[in-house]
Write a protein that holds these residues in place. Sequence first.
Motif, short mmCIF file in Angstrom:
data_model
loop_
_atom_site.label_atom_id
_atom_site.label_comp_id
_atom_site.label_asym_id
_atom_site.label_seq_id
_atom_site.Cartn_x
_atom_site.Cartn_y
_atom_site.Cartn_z
N GLU B 37 46.91 50.19 30.20
CA GLU B 37 46.22 51.41 30.60
C GLU B 37 46.75 52.65 29.87
O GLU B 37 45.98 53.51 29.44
CB GLU B 37 46.44 51.55 32.11
CG GLU B 37 45.48 52.43 32.83
CD GLU B 37 45.62 52.25 34.35
OE1 GLU B 37 44.93 51.37 34.88
OE2 GLU B 37 46.39 52.98 34.98
N CYS B 60 47.50 54.03 39.06
CA CYS B 60 48.70 54.01 38.22
C CYS B 60 48.71 55.15 37.21
O CYS B 60 49.70 55.87 37.09
CB CYS B 60 48.78 52.69 37.45
SG CYS B 60 49.29 51.29 38.46
N ASP B 111 39.96 50.11 37.90
CA ASP B 111 38.83 49.30 38.35
C ASP B 111 38.59 49.46 39.85
O ASP B 111 37.44 49.50 40.29
CB ASP B 111 39.03 47.83 37.99
CG ASP B 111 40.40 47.30 38.39
OD1 ASP B 111 41.37 47.63 37.70
OD2 ASP B 111 40.48 46.59 39.40
N GLY B 112 39.65 49.63 40.63
CA GLY B 112 39.46 49.86 42.06
C GLY B 112 38.69 51.15 42.30
O GLY B 112 37.75 51.21 43.09
N GLY B 113 39.10 52.21 41.58
CA GLY B 113 38.46 53.51 41.72
C GLY B 113 37.05 53.55 41.16
O GLY B 113 36.31 54.51 41.40
N ASN B 139 42.27 46.95 34.81
CA ASN B 139 43.39 46.00 34.83
C ASN B 139 43.20 44.97 35.94
O ASN B 139 44.13 44.25 36.30
CB ASN B 139 44.74 46.72 34.91
CG ASN B 139 44.82 47.64 36.11
OD1 ASN B 139 44.10 47.46 37.09
ND2 ASN B 139 45.70 48.63 36.04
N ALA B 141 42.83 44.71 39.16
CA ALA B 141 43.37 44.70 40.53
C ALA B 141 43.83 46.11 40.88
O ALA B 141 43.89 46.99 40.03
CB ALA B 141 44.52 43.72 40.67
N MET B 143 46.59 47.94 41.09
CA MET B 143 47.96 47.76 40.64
C MET B 143 48.90 48.77 41.28
O MET B 143 50.03 48.45 41.63
CB MET B 143 48.03 47.86 39.12
CG MET B 143 47.26 46.76 38.41
SD MET B 143 47.68 45.12 39.06
CE MET B 143 46.69 44.08 38.00
N ASN B 144 48.42 49.99 41.45
CA ASN B 144 49.29 51.05 41.93
C ASN B 144 49.87 50.74 43.31
O ASN B 144 50.97 51.15 43.63
CB ASN B 144 48.49 52.36 41.99
CG ASN B 144 49.32 53.53 42.38
OD1 ASN B 144 50.37 53.76 41.82
ND2 ASN B 144 48.87 54.27 43.37
C1 LIG Z 1 41.12 56.50 50.41
C2 LIG Z 1 42.28 55.79 49.83
N1 LIG Z 1 42.48 54.49 50.09
C3 LIG Z 1 43.54 53.85 49.56
C4 LIG Z 1 44.41 54.50 48.75
C5 LIG Z 1 45.60 53.77 48.21
N2 LIG Z 1 45.52 53.51 46.78
C6 LIG Z 1 46.02 54.37 45.88
S1 LIG Z 1 45.83 53.85 44.31
C7 LIG Z 1 45.12 52.42 44.83
C8 LIG Z 1 44.76 51.34 43.88
C9 LIG Z 1 44.31 51.82 42.57
O1 LIG Z 1 43.75 50.73 41.89
P1 LIG Z 1 42.88 50.93 40.61
O2 LIG Z 1 41.80 51.91 40.85
O3 LIG Z 1 42.44 49.59 40.16
O4 LIG Z 1 43.87 51.59 39.57
P2 LIG Z 1 45.26 51.02 39.00
O5 LIG Z 1 46.36 51.56 39.85
O6 LIG Z 1 45.20 49.52 39.01
O7 LIG Z 1 45.31 51.57 37.62
C10 LIG Z 1 45.01 52.37 46.21
C11 LIG Z 1 44.45 51.26 46.97
C12 LIG Z 1 44.17 55.87 48.49
N3 LIG Z 1 44.97 56.61 47.72
N4 LIG Z 1 43.10 56.48 49.02
#
Ligand SMILES: Cc1ncc(C[n+]2csc(CCOP(=O)(O)OP(=O)(O)O)c2C)c(N)n1
Lengths: 390, 333
Positions: B37, B60, B111-113, B139, B141, B143-144
């Motif tokens: 990333e 992350c 990817d979560g966002g 990535n 999943a 990951m953060n």
């Molecule tokens: C409303 C809300 N739910 C849960 C979280 C907790 N949270 C912060 S980052 C994250 C995961 C991020 O995953 P991704 O978008 O895939 O990015 P990555 O960290 O893998 O780059 C989560 C679940 C949050 N900050 N806000």
Amino acid sequence: MRQALEGSQAIAQTVALCRPQVIAAYPITPQTHIVENIAKLVADDKFECDFVSVESEFSAASVVLGAAAAGSRTYTASASQGILLMSEVLYNIAGLRIPVVMTCANRALSAPLSIWNDQQDSMAVRDAGWIQLYCADNQEAVDTTIQAYRIAERTELPVMVCMDGFTLTHTLEPIDIPEQAQVDEFLPPYTFSRALDSRNPITVGTLVSPDYYPEARHAHHQALLNAQDEIIRAHEDWSAISGRSCCGLLRTEGDADAKIGILTLGSVFGTLYEARAAHPELGPVRLIKLRAFRPFPVAAIQEACAGLTDLVVLERALSPGGGGIVGNEMRAALAELPDAPRVHSYAVGLGGRDVPLDIYARALAAVDAPTPERFAVLDAELEKLPAADR
Amino acid sequence: MTDKTDSKDIDIARLREHQPRFQGITSGHRACLGCGEALAARLVTEAAGPDVAIANATGCLEIFTTPWPESSWRVPWMHSLFENTGAIAAGMEAAFKMQGKSTKVLAFAGDGGTFDIGFQALSGMIERGHNVLYVCFDNEAYMNTGIQRSSSTPHAAMTTTSPPGKARMGKRHLKKDIISIVAAHHIPYAATASVAYPSDIRKKVRRAMDIEGPTFLVIHSPCPLGWGHEADISIEVARLAVQTGLMPVIELERGEVTGVMPVREPRPVLDYLRPQGRFRHLFADNPKAREELEHIQALADHNIEVYNLRGEIADRMDSEGADTVRRGGMRWA
Ligand SMILES: Cc1ncc(C[n+]2csc(CCOP(=O)(O)OP(=O)(O)O)c2C)c(N)n1
């Protein structure tokens, strides 16, 4: 110029006078007429603005956050479920200290579902870190909206202007809409010291360790307390220009030597005002209208309540399992006084229950109780409930 | 010329523009060793140049670049929340447009966002036609928060919320086909890319920067910690995802596929899966594991067929040739 306008129409016209560049909103009763009127003003080219019709309140709040951070004046409005859906963004806007202005067309919360007025929505986000100003009538809502922009932009704190849904938003009455020149004199063009600018890059919204978080929170709290001066000044300066005066932090009406006071927020004040005039036989009473609920103006409240033996708090909200939200804060604020008045705490008018003139006599009757009511829903008809729920 | 320059006379902004290669994100951030990333974000900002503003989702990238009071960003950057990045970017874009500024807004999210919690805001942003380049660093999943499953996690992969066990072989569901969903908005330009192919990323970012309207780029970005591979083979792993056909590198305009990076000799998915701890359970000696391996190979074969990844003619910019250095050039960027 005085015109017969619906409250929502008046707010739409007022917002246009404040020249926001970006407006984002999502419809919800009873806010809809405000944003529909704004959309029409934009469509008719009455003012230059990007009206972003978003897919949710969550995005409405986020769009105005992004736009204000990027250096534009903004506006949004919502109510009830929309406020709850926005809540995460509302905290974020305030914590980032972004000067956004919004209207909350106060409405009850679900469940049970109700589209009618009370103030549980804005009360639910009272700790989001916004300035909250409650309006008693539509003229005040107009004047407060204009003042809100100056307060927000000078304090770098967001302002929520609360006006009772339907009671104000859908009521037609003569309203003085100011001239553009008056608003321009009062409200300078939007400038934001921390605007995102590619020629001067800054980083906003970082991760903060325990080394800095308490200080950030302290600064935010302090900024809200300090905003009291700006709220008072905005009211004074706008009064000088408009020739109208509502109030700064709060307004008191009635006898300075009255022993009994009634405090409320929003349009219930008008009802009490009428009732008091109609019922001099009920004795001298001091009415207090709290305009600024956040910041909570403790000094002004103590001054307004000086000499009272009893204060009845009537609020259109409650904290289930806790009691009166404003009522409990009043108790805390007055506890420091040597002769603190007894505080009688009541919710009224929940979910649009009509608040009739006789609420005044009922509130005063409560004062005769040997011990003050810790909290009750004053107009609840308990016989409608099964015995176990009473 | 004076020999002593008054610091007041130096226009920092102009100087930055004249750097040989502009970097929007600088070293010193706290990304893990081998983070895909971080590299992808650097490549995107390099290609996008200095006249941008970034809306960054929680994740992350946000965390490792901005431990207050430090920041790795050399462009205006704002993080608001996890799920509103599309809307924050839309608001920034609306404001710049009203101010008559040319600054391009970029939205960055994991990817979560993107696939999950921020999907609604992204869809709204695209539907309303905001002039924003939205980049998803995929990535696969969350990951953060410690490697939890997202809807982008590939089928059968192990995460902390899709653990393999007696009753399960890792994630039960398929990876969400985000590019098709985004393309179904009839977005002017949407593309997938891989951090293993930097010049392809640069080309796609430049392409998107030139388009006045919403554009979308997913960049497949390995996470050594989350995927369970050595940190020094991130690029190799990313490359294998493309070479096996599991990660088609494609471009779509207004919903139509207009470009694919051909895969010369598709590699067996085993080559991609084996170095990664998240697929370790698939190499156990049991019929369920073998069945899942066949399933994953079938998914790759399906991609190869649907996107015609073998290509009709020999292409020097295929998954073998792209981003290899040759005497006399042939580098795109
Ligand atoms: C409303 C809300 N739910 C849960 C979280 C907790 N949270 C912060 S980052 C994250 C995961 C991020 O995953 P991704 O978008 O895939 O990015 P990555 O960290 O893998 O780059 C989560 C679940 C949050 N900050 N806000």
